[in-house]
Enzyme design. Structure first.
Site, PDB file in Angstrom:
ATOM      1  N   SER A 148      -6.589   4.030  15.122  1.00 32.80           N
ATOM      2  CA  SER A 148      -6.295   4.107  17.139  1.00 32.80           C
ATOM      3  C   SER A 148      -6.101   4.769  17.726  1.00 32.80           C
ATOM      4  O   SER A 148      -6.434   5.609  17.673  1.00 32.80           O
ATOM      5  CB  SER A 148      -4.973   3.189  16.581  1.00 32.80           C
ATOM      6  OG  SER A 148      -4.520   2.836  18.056  1.00 32.80           O
ATOM      7  N   LYS A 159      -2.238   7.797  13.437  1.00 34.61           N
ATOM      8  CA  LYS A 159      -2.506   6.719  13.069  1.00 34.61           C
ATOM      9  C   LYS A 159      -3.504   8.548  13.642  1.00 34.61           C
ATOM     10  O   LYS A 159      -4.771   8.579  12.839  1.00 34.61           O
ATOM     11  CB  LYS A 159      -2.875   6.168  14.337  1.00 34.61           C
ATOM     12  CG  LYS A 159      -2.471   5.078  14.722  1.00 34.61           C
ATOM     13  CD  LYS A 159      -3.284   4.449  12.979  1.00 34.61           C
ATOM     14  CE  LYS A 159      -3.236   3.468  12.766  1.00 34.61           C
ATOM     15  NZ  LYS A 159      -3.212   1.783  11.816  1.00 34.61           N
ATOM     16  N   ILE A 195      -6.743  -4.400  21.356  1.00 35.97           N
ATOM     17  CA  ILE A 195      -7.651  -5.871  20.343  1.00 35.97           C
ATOM     18  C   ILE A 195      -6.591  -7.478  20.113  1.00 35.97           C
ATOM     19  O   ILE A 195      -5.830  -6.355  19.895  1.00 35.97           O
ATOM     20  CB  ILE A 195      -7.872  -5.417  18.511  1.00 35.97           C
ATOM     21  CG1 ILE A 195      -8.550  -3.871  19.026  1.00 35.97           C
ATOM     22  CG2 ILE A 195      -8.486  -6.465  18.234  1.00 35.97           C
ATOM     23  CD1 ILE A 195      -9.945  -3.972  19.429  1.00 35.97           C
ATOM     24  N   VAL A 236       1.036  -1.684   0.204  1.00 39.57           N
ATOM     25  CA  VAL A 236       0.530   0.654   0.039  1.00 39.57           C
ATOM     26  C   VAL A 236       0.851   1.296   0.120  1.00 39.57           C
ATOM     27  O   VAL A 236       0.888   2.436  -0.401  1.00 39.57           O
ATOM     28  CB  VAL A 236      -1.107   0.272   1.929  1.00 39.57           C
ATOM     29  CG1 VAL A 236      -1.872  -1.017   1.187  1.00 39.57           C
ATOM     30  CG2 VAL A 236      -0.191  -0.227   2.504  1.00 39.57           C
ATOM     31  N   TYR A 269       4.312   5.692  14.963  1.00 40.36           N
ATOM     32  CA  TYR A 269       2.707   5.046  15.714  1.00 40.36           C
ATOM     33  C   TYR A 269       1.558   5.230  15.491  1.00 40.36           C
ATOM     34  O   TYR A 269       0.463   6.435  14.614  1.00 40.36           O
ATOM     35  CB  TYR A 269       2.424   3.716  15.985  1.00 40.36           C
ATOM     36  CG  TYR A 269       1.341   2.698  15.489  1.00 40.36           C
ATOM     37  CD1 TYR A 269       1.431   2.194  14.511  1.00 40.36           C
ATOM     38  CD2 TYR A 269       0.732   2.484  16.871  1.00 40.36           C
ATOM     39  CE1 TYR A 269      -0.619   1.293  14.840  1.00 40.36           C
ATOM     40  CE2 TYR A 269      -1.102   1.917  16.676  1.00 40.36           C
ATOM     41  CZ  TYR A 269      -0.902   1.255  15.886  1.00 40.36           C
ATOM     42  OH  TYR A 269      -2.189   0.274  15.508  1.00 40.36           O
TER      43      TYR A 269
END
Ligand code: NAP
Length: 249
Positions: free
Chosen positions: A144, A161, A190, A66, A157
């Site tokens: 997130s 997000k 999760i 991607v 990260y």
């Protein structure tokens, strides 16, 4: 509910993406299961396709990184030829490379931003022509909780997000007039391969912050994504659904 719709789920060979792909297919969408063409990932993507077909759904696997515009363009061309134009895009592919800012290399910053944020931008841009033509589209970005709360050790990260939330709002504003809705889902903690690798004490510390007391399942996130991909959410755009068990309010 999604009969006749074509859905593309990025990073769908495992974890949350796999469950999203399966749920969209169960509702009647033809699903393009994207995977990154390395090691045994093709086998994983093909087994997701086989599971969908065994349950009576329609799906096919498509390779692309991607973060590469060239790779995504080639994939979209293949999807258009074999399934049709994409109506539902779920930007789910994501990676982590955690470390404190003091130790973080520029390459680690760039790699995570490239996949998580640039990847969503490239995929969004690549499906727009078809969506604009049909004056219909649903785009769901997987953000997130740490894009909202921050998290020590995840500068790259959490920035990626938080950026996804900005991308969601801007694309929602630019595309509303063409019947394209863009929303985000922000998962908390999760149970997937991404969190499995964390040390037991980190998992326990995270769990203590969750009001409902347990980690979420991929299914919990997928349920919110499916709602945003369906006509039942047609009056919602530019928003984020938080799926975090009360970890962040
Ligand atoms: P996962 O199982 O590692 O899934 C991520 C998927 O993205 C994998 O299939 C991965 O393929 C794929 N991917 C990585 N780089 C890619 C690229 N350049 N092009 C295409 N695909 C690529 O983790 P997950 O937990 O299901 O994560 C799914 C999404 O949820 C991610 O965006 C993640 O940030 C987000 N999320 C997860 C949690 C959680 O607690 N698990 C919390 C908040 C947000 P490989 O396996 O080959 O790397």
């Amino acid at each position: 509910m999604l009969k006749g719709r074509i859905a593309l789920v990025t990073g769908a060979s495992s974890g949350i993406g796999k469950v999203i792909a399966m749920k969209l297919a169960a509702l009647g969408a033809k699903v393009a299961v994207n995977y990154i063409d390395i090691a045994n990932i093709k086998d994983d993507a093909e087994s997701v396709v086989a599971e969908i077909k065994a349950a009576g759904g329609e799906a096919a696997a498509f390779a692309a990184d991607v973060s590469s515009e060239e790779s995504v363009s080639a994939m979209i061309k293949e999807i258009n030829e074999s399934l049709g134009a994409v109506d539902i895009l779920v930007n789910n592919a994501g990676i982590t490379q955690d470390t404190l800012i003091m130790r973080m290399k520029v390459e680690q910053w760039e790699k995570v931003l490239d996949v998580n944020l640039k990847g969503a931008f490239i995929c969004t841009k690549s499906v727009l022509k078809g969506m604009m033509k049909s004056r219909y589209g649903k785009i769901v970005n997987i953000a997130s909780v740490v894009g909202f709360s921050g998290n020590a050790g995840q500068a790259n990260y959490s920035a990626s997000k938080a950026g996804l939330v900005g991308l969601t709002k801007t694309s929602a504003q630019e595309l509303a007039g063409r019947g394209i809705r863009v929303n985000a889902v922000a998962p908390g903690f999760i149970k997937t391969a991404m969190t499995e690798v964390l040390p037991e004490n980190v998992i326990e510390a995270m769990q203590a912050k969750i009001a409902l007391g347990t980690l979420g399942e991929a299914e919990d996130v997928a349920n919110a994504v499916v709602f945003l991909a369906s006509p039942e959410s047609d009056y919602i755009t530019g928003n984020t659904i938080h799926v975090n068990g009360g970890m962040y309010m």
